[in-house]
Design an enzyme around this catalytic site. Structure first.
Site, mmCIF file in Angstrom:
data_model
loop_
_atom_site.group_PDB
_atom_site.id
_atom_site.type_symbol
_atom_site.label_atom_id
_atom_site.label_comp_id
_atom_site.label_asym_id
_atom_site.label_seq_id
_atom_site.Cartn_x
_atom_site.Cartn_y
_atom_site.Cartn_z
ATOM 1 N N TYR A 1 -5.158 -6.345 -12.816
ATOM 2 C CA TYR A 1 -4.711 -7.553 -13.505
ATOM 3 C C TYR A 1 -5.577 -8.761 -13.158
ATOM 4 O O TYR A 1 -5.587 -9.759 -13.880
ATOM 5 C CB TYR A 1 -3.272 -7.885 -13.110
ATOM 6 C CG TYR A 1 -2.190 -7.080 -13.797
ATOM 7 C CD1 TYR A 1 -2.457 -5.914 -14.505
ATOM 8 C CD2 TYR A 1 -0.868 -7.502 -13.719
ATOM 9 C CE1 TYR A 1 -1.447 -5.188 -15.113
ATOM 10 C CE2 TYR A 1 0.153 -6.792 -14.333
ATOM 11 C CZ TYR A 1 -0.134 -5.632 -15.019
ATOM 12 O OH TYR A 1 0.880 -4.926 -15.617
ATOM 13 N N GLY A 2 -6.238 -8.705 -12.023
ATOM 14 C CA GLY A 2 -6.917 -9.880 -11.492
ATOM 15 C C GLY A 2 -8.056 -10.417 -12.335
ATOM 16 O O GLY A 2 -8.510 -11.544 -12.129
ATOM 17 N N CYS B 1 2.778 -7.885 -6.899
ATOM 18 C CA CYS B 1 1.443 -8.282 -7.353
ATOM 19 C C CYS B 1 1.273 -9.797 -7.214
ATOM 20 O O CYS B 1 2.029 -10.575 -7.804
ATOM 21 C CB CYS B 1 1.253 -7.863 -8.805
ATOM 22 S SG CYS B 1 -0.334 -8.345 -9.517
ATOM 23 N N ASN B 2 0.269 -10.212 -6.440
ATOM 24 C CA ASN B 2 0.008 -11.641 -6.266
ATOM 25 C C ASN B 2 -0.418 -12.301 -7.568
ATOM 26 O O ASN B 2 -0.040 -13.444 -7.845
ATOM 27 C CB ASN B 2 -1.078 -11.844 -5.205
ATOM 28 C CG ASN B 2 -0.561 -11.731 -3.796
ATOM 29 O OD1 ASN B 2 -0.238 -12.718 -3.148
ATOM 30 N ND2 ASN B 2 -0.486 -10.501 -3.298
ATOM 31 N N CYS C 1 -3.468 -10.192 -1.885
ATOM 32 C CA CYS C 1 -3.465 -9.030 -2.777
ATOM 33 C C CYS C 1 -2.873 -7.894 -1.973
ATOM 34 O O CYS C 1 -3.229 -7.720 -0.793
ATOM 35 C CB CYS C 1 -4.881 -8.689 -3.248
ATOM 36 S SG CYS C 1 -4.972 -7.150 -4.215
ATOM 37 N N THR C 2 -1.999 -7.116 -2.570
ATOM 38 C CA THR C 2 -1.296 -6.088 -1.806
ATOM 39 C C THR C 2 -2.192 -4.913 -1.407
ATOM 40 O O THR C 2 -1.779 -4.083 -0.592
ATOM 41 C CB THR C 2 -0.067 -5.569 -2.585
ATOM 42 O OG1 THR C 2 -0.444 -5.266 -3.931
ATOM 43 C CG2 THR C 2 1.036 -6.604 -2.582
ATOM 44 N N HIS C 3 -3.399 -4.839 -1.925
ATOM 45 C CA HIS C 3 -4.352 -3.844 -1.443
ATOM 46 C C HIS C 3 -4.898 -4.222 -0.060
ATOM 47 O O HIS C 3 -5.260 -3.340 0.727
ATOM 48 C CB HIS C 3 -5.543 -3.714 -2.400
ATOM 49 C CG HIS C 3 -5.273 -2.960 -3.651
ATOM 50 N ND1 HIS C 3 -4.539 -3.496 -4.693
ATOM 51 C CD2 HIS C 3 -5.643 -1.716 -4.054
ATOM 52 C CE1 HIS C 3 -4.480 -2.612 -5.677
ATOM 53 N NE2 HIS C 3 -5.137 -1.524 -5.315
ATOM 54 N N GLU D 1 -8.946 1.361 -3.220
ATOM 55 C CA GLU D 1 -8.543 2.455 -4.106
ATOM 56 C C GLU D 1 -9.322 3.736 -3.786
ATOM 57 O O GLU D 1 -8.818 4.850 -3.972
ATOM 58 C CB GLU D 1 -8.771 2.065 -5.577
ATOM 59 C CG GLU D 1 -7.905 0.915 -6.062
ATOM 60 C CD GLU D 1 -6.645 1.382 -6.775
ATOM 61 O OE1 GLU D 1 -6.507 2.595 -6.998
ATOM 62 O OE2 GLU D 1 -5.813 0.513 -7.089
ATOM 63 N N ASP E 1 4.160 -3.706 -9.435
ATOM 64 C CA ASP E 1 2.781 -4.040 -9.099
ATOM 65 C C ASP E 1 1.881 -3.584 -10.239
ATOM 66 O O ASP E 1 2.260 -2.723 -11.042
ATOM 67 C CB ASP E 1 2.364 -3.362 -7.795
ATOM 68 C CG ASP E 1 1.003 -3.854 -7.299
ATOM 69 O OD1 ASP E 1 0.921 -5.019 -6.885
ATOM 70 O OD2 ASP E 1 0.025 -3.087 -7.351
ATOM 71 N N SER E 2 0.685 -4.141 -10.282
ATOM 72 C CA SER E 2 -0.268 -3.746 -11.317
ATOM 73 C C SER E 2 -0.789 -2.333 -11.096
ATOM 74 O O SER E 2 -1.350 -1.730 -12.008
ATOM 75 C CB SER E 2 -1.442 -4.729 -11.347
ATOM 76 O OG SER E 2 -2.095 -4.753 -10.092
#
Length: 247
Positions: free
Chosen positions: A39-40, A70-71, A180-182, A150, A7-8
């Site tokens: 990364y987005g 990471c999407n 998004c994994t967040h 975050e 993942d980023s």
């Protein structure tokens, strides 16, 4: 079976949580590129370069599989990663499309796709869903959710104001793809904002669904060895992992 999860940053830990809950792997190697997150907002060429460097990192381990949590990377660099990897590489976008198709019988369902700017601009979800016959799609770049998560803000006034900023003009969806994994960490708040009937597609659960379709997981592991690596401040990543994964 040993898997690498890339993942980023820290968001991919939500995917690791799903993998642990389903007891699929004997060993999980996690790598977060925390020095270069997010990364987005980066261009495709840069995303591909970072993704290939992640594959090179994983060559230090004898992996059976790489999962791209990471999407943004899944949308832009999966083919390039597969060209240089020595094991299968699976991304969350393909898995999310499969999970959405399995969850919704009505092809006219109103689907809202959330993600970073790079993921949304790629139209990867929209292209894949249209190929599955879905016609009623909305896509929204919601990059502010990443720093909010975050900061470990999962509810409250800041999040509510951000929802209003992004969603006030949108038609209420039947399903939301958390691209998004967040974003799974704010699912409860999103559910309250939209509707209890709204279906949410979570990258972690989607990747498990994809894995169980494509591989034999008849063996379940009651314990999983975990190793965490980061390109910057690995101790911070490990601390978040302990909190999110209840280690």
């Amino acid at each position: 079976m040993k898997v690498g999860v890339f993942d980023s940053g820290i968001g991919g830990l939500t995917v690791v949580k799903s993998l642990l809950e389903h007891k699929l792997f004997e060993e999980i190697i996690y790598f977060g590129d925390t020095a270069r997150v997010p990364y987005g907002i980066k261009d495709k060429t840069t995303i591909i370069r970072y993704a290939i460097e992640a594959v090179e990192f994983f060559k230090n381990f004898k992996l059976d599989l790489i999962i791209v949590a990471c999407n943004t990377v899944s949308a832009h660099a999966l083919d390039e990663m597969r060209e240089v990897a020595s094991c299968p590489v699976i991304g969350v976008v393909e898995a999310g499309i499969l999970a959405t198709s399995n969850a919704l019988n009505d092809k006219t369902s109103n689907i809202l796709i959330l993600g970073t700017k790079a993921t949304i601009n790629s139209k990867a979800y929209e292209i894949g869903l249209r190929e599955q016959g879905f016609t009623n799609l909305q896509a929204k770049a919601t990059g502010l959710f990443v720093p909010i998560v975050e900061e470990e803000i999962y509810e409250g006034a800041i999040l509510e104001a951000t929802f209003a900023h992004y969603f006030d003009a949108l038609e209420k969806p039947d399903a939301v793809i958390l691209g998004c994994t967040h974003f799974p960490l704010i699912t409860d708040a999103l559910q309250n904002y939209f509707s209890n009937e709204t279906i949410f597609i979570h990258s972690g659960d989607a990747i498990v669904e994809q894995l169980e379709k494509d591989f034999d997981f008849s063996t379940k592991y009651t314990t999983t060895k975990l190793e965490f690596f980061a390109s910057e401040n690995p101790e911070a990543l490990k601390n978040v992992a302990k909190k999110w994964l209840h280690l």
